[in-house]
Design a protein around this motif. Structure first.
Motif, PDB file in Angstrom:
ATOM      1  N   LEU A 194       0.831  -1.197   0.000  1.00 26.25           N
ATOM      2  CA  LEU A 194       0.000   0.000   0.000  1.00 26.25           C
ATOM      3  C   LEU A 194       0.872   1.255   0.000  1.00 26.25           C
ATOM      4  O   LEU A 194       1.982   1.257   0.540  1.00 26.25           O
ATOM      5  CB  LEU A 194      -0.898   0.017   1.243  1.00 26.25           C
ATOM      6  N   ASN A 195       0.360   2.321  -0.598  1.00 23.54           N
ATOM      7  CA  ASN A 195       1.031   3.620  -0.620  1.00 23.54           C
ATOM      8  C   ASN A 195       0.267   4.570   0.291  1.00 23.54           C
ATOM      9  O   ASN A 195      -0.933   4.774   0.104  1.00 23.54           O
ATOM     10  CB  ASN A 195       1.055   4.199  -2.038  1.00 23.54           C
ATOM     11  N   VAL A 196       0.966   5.139   1.259  1.00 24.07           N
ATOM     12  CA  VAL A 196       0.344   6.069   2.201  1.00 24.07           C
ATOM     13  C   VAL A 196       1.079   7.398   2.112  1.00 24.07           C
ATOM     14  O   VAL A 196       2.277   7.479   2.368  1.00 24.07           O
ATOM     15  CB  VAL A 196       0.401   5.527   3.645  1.00 24.07           C
ATOM     16  N   THR A 197       0.352   8.452   1.724  1.00 19.72           N
ATOM     17  CA  THR A 197       0.913   9.795   1.679  1.00 19.72           C
ATOM     18  C   THR A 197       0.556  10.493   2.986  1.00 19.72           C
ATOM     19  O   THR A 197      -0.609  10.517   3.373  1.00 19.72           O
ATOM     20  CB  THR A 197       0.348  10.588   0.491  1.00 19.72           C
ATOM     21  N   ILE A 198       1.542  11.037   3.653  1.00 23.93           N
ATOM     22  CA  ILE A 198       1.331  11.710   4.942  1.00 23.93           C
ATOM     23  C   ILE A 198       1.262  13.211   4.699  1.00 23.93           C
ATOM     24  O   ILE A 198       2.003  13.766   3.882  1.00 23.93           O
ATOM     25  CB  ILE A 198       2.444  11.335   5.933  1.00 23.93           C
ATOM     26  N   HIS A 199       0.361  13.868   5.403  1.00 25.66           N
ATOM     27  CA  HIS A 199       0.131  15.312   5.251  1.00 25.66           C
ATOM     28  C   HIS A 199       1.432  16.097   5.410  1.00 25.66           C
ATOM     29  O   HIS A 199       2.177  15.908   6.358  1.00 25.66           O
ATOM     30  CB  HIS A 199      -0.897  15.752   6.296  1.00 25.66           C
ATOM     31  N   ARG A 200       1.720  16.972   4.441  1.00 27.17           N
ATOM     32  CA  ARG A 200       2.890  17.852   4.398  1.00 27.17           C
ATOM     33  C   ARG A 200       4.215  17.105   4.256  1.00 27.17           C
ATOM     34  O   ARG A 200       5.260  17.600   4.661  1.00 27.17           O
ATOM     35  CB  ARG A 200       2.946  18.759   5.622  1.00 27.17           C
ATOM     36  N   ASN A 202      -4.072   3.184  -2.339  1.00 29.80           N
ATOM     37  CA  ASN A 202      -3.461   4.479  -2.073  1.00 29.80           C
ATOM     38  C   ASN A 202      -4.301   5.209  -1.026  1.00 29.80           C
ATOM     39  O   ASN A 202      -5.528   5.330  -1.182  1.00 29.80           O
ATOM     40  CB  ASN A 202      -3.378   5.324  -3.349  1.00 29.80           C
ATOM     41  N   PHE A 203      -3.630   5.719   0.006  1.00 28.87           N
ATOM     42  CA  PHE A 203      -4.340   6.376   1.095  1.00 28.87           C
ATOM     43  C   PHE A 203      -3.618   7.652   1.496  1.00 28.87           C
ATOM     44  O   PHE A 203      -2.478   7.890   1.102  1.00 28.87           O
ATOM     45  CB  PHE A 203      -4.445   5.439   2.313  1.00 28.87           C
ATOM     46  N   PHE A 204      -4.312   8.463   2.306  1.00 32.41           N
ATOM     47  CA  PHE A 204      -3.766   9.733   2.781  1.00 32.41           C
ATOM     48  C   PHE A 204      -3.899   9.776   4.289  1.00 32.41           C
ATOM     49  O   PHE A 204      -4.973   9.534   4.846  1.00 32.41           O
ATOM     50  CB  PHE A 204      -4.525  10.900   2.147  1.00 32.41           C
ATOM     51  N   LEU A 205      -2.799  10.076   4.991  1.00 27.46           N
ATOM     52  CA  LEU A 205      -2.770  10.117   6.448  1.00 27.46           C
ATOM     53  C   LEU A 205      -2.775  11.576   6.887  1.00 27.46           C
ATOM     54  O   LEU A 205      -1.904  12.349   6.491  1.00 27.46           O
ATOM     55  CB  LEU A 205      -1.516   9.404   6.945  1.00 27.46           C
ATOM     56  N   TYR A 206      -3.779  11.918   7.692  1.00 29.47           N
ATOM     57  CA  TYR A 206      -3.964  13.316   8.083  1.00 29.47           C
ATOM     58  C   TYR A 206      -3.957  13.409   9.602  1.00 29.47           C
ATOM     59  O   TYR A 206      -4.651  12.651  10.281  1.00 29.47           O
ATOM     60  CB  TYR A 206      -5.298  13.810   7.522  1.00 29.47           C
ATOM     61  N   PRO A 207      -3.185  14.337  10.212  1.00 21.40           N
ATOM     62  CA  PRO A 207      -3.173  14.456  11.676  1.00 21.40           C
ATOM     63  C   PRO A 207      -4.488  15.031  12.191  1.00 21.40           C
ATOM     64  O   PRO A 207      -5.082  15.901  11.576  1.00 21.40           O
ATOM     65  CB  PRO A 207      -2.000  15.391  11.953  1.00 21.40           C
TER      66      PRO A 207
END
Length: 201
Positions: free
Chosen positions: A79-85, A153-158
Motif C-alpha cells: 500500500l502507498n500512504v501519503t502523509i500530510h505535508r 493508495n491512502f492519505f494520512l492526516y493528523p
C-alpha cells in the motif's frame, strides 16, 4: 644428393600443405551443405555442464497452478500512504487481514525508519486519521479491513490539523480574513511593481 635435413623440411612442408588442404576441403564442404563438415563441427563443440539452478522453477509452478484453475492466493498487501505535508508516499507491506489502525501504525513506523522530513512528533497512531485521498473529508473506520476497502493508495492526516480547520471555520470568518489579507498584500505588491515599471519608462 639432398641432405637428410632438407629432406625432413620438405616432408614437413608437404605435411602442412596436406593439413591445409584437408581443412579447406572441410570448410568448402560445410559451405556447400555436406554433412561431413557438420559432423566435424558438432564433434568440436564441447558440452557445457549445467551449473546454474533453474531460477524460474517457482514461477512456472505458480503459472501451472493458475493454468489448472487454482488461483494464486494473496498473503500480503503493498500500500502507498501519503502523509500530510510530506513529500512522496510511504510504501508499506501489511498482512491481508490488517485493519486501518494497523496500516496507520505501520506507515508511521516506516516513515520514522526512512528518516524522512519533517519529523513527525511521537504520538502514536491515535493522533492520525486515514482517508482515501487528501480531498476526502470523511476518515475511514479504524476497525475496517484493508482488503475490503478497494484501494491501495491512502492519505494520512493528523487530527490536530483537522481540529484547527474545524475550529477556524466554526469561528466564522477567520479563514476568509486571512484570504482577504493575502489579497491586500498582493495588491500592494502589484502597485509597487507598477511604480517600478513607470520608473523604467
Amino acid at each position: 644428393m639432398p641432405s637428410p635435413k632438407i629432406h625432413r623440411k620438405a616432408g614437413e612442408k608437404n605435411k602442412i600443405k596436406g593439413m591445409m588442404r584437408k581443412t579447406l576441403s572441410e570448410k568448402s564442404s560445410s559451405f556447400h551443405g555436406r554433412d561431413d563438415g557438420a559432423v566435424v563441427a558438432a564433434e568440436m563443440i564441447l558440452r557445457r555442464p549445467r551449473t546454474a539452478p533453474d531460477l524460474f522453477a517457482g514461477r512456472r509452478s505458480a503459472e501451472d497452478a493458475v493454468a489448472i484453475g487454482a488461483p494464486a492466493k494473496l498473503t500480503k498487501l503493498l500500500l502507498n500512504v501519503t502523509i500530510h505535508r510530506c513529500l512522496g508516499a510511504v510504501r508499506v507491506v501489511v498482512p491481508l487481514e490488517a485493519t486501518v489502525e494497523d496500516l496507520i501504525a505501520a506507515a508511521l513506523r516506516q516513515y520514522a525508519k526512512e528518516a524522512r522530513l519533517p519529523v513527525i512528533p511521537p504520538g502514536g497512531a491515535s493522533d492520525f486519521d486515514l482517508h482515501y485521498s487528501q480531498f476526502s473529508l470523511e476518515s475511514l473506520d479504524r476497525d475496517e479491513k484493508l482488503n475490503e476497502l478497494g484501494s491501495r493508495n491512502f492519505f494520512l492526516y493528523p487530527k490536530k490539523a483537522a481540529a484547527e480547520v474545524v475550529a477556524a471555520t466554526a469561528r466564522g470568518g477567520a479563514s476568509t480574513s486571512r484570504c482577504s489579507e493575502e489579497v491586500d498584500r498582493g495588491s500592494i505588491k502589484k502597485g509597487t511593481w507598477l511604480k517600478f515599471m513607470d520608473f523604467l519608462l
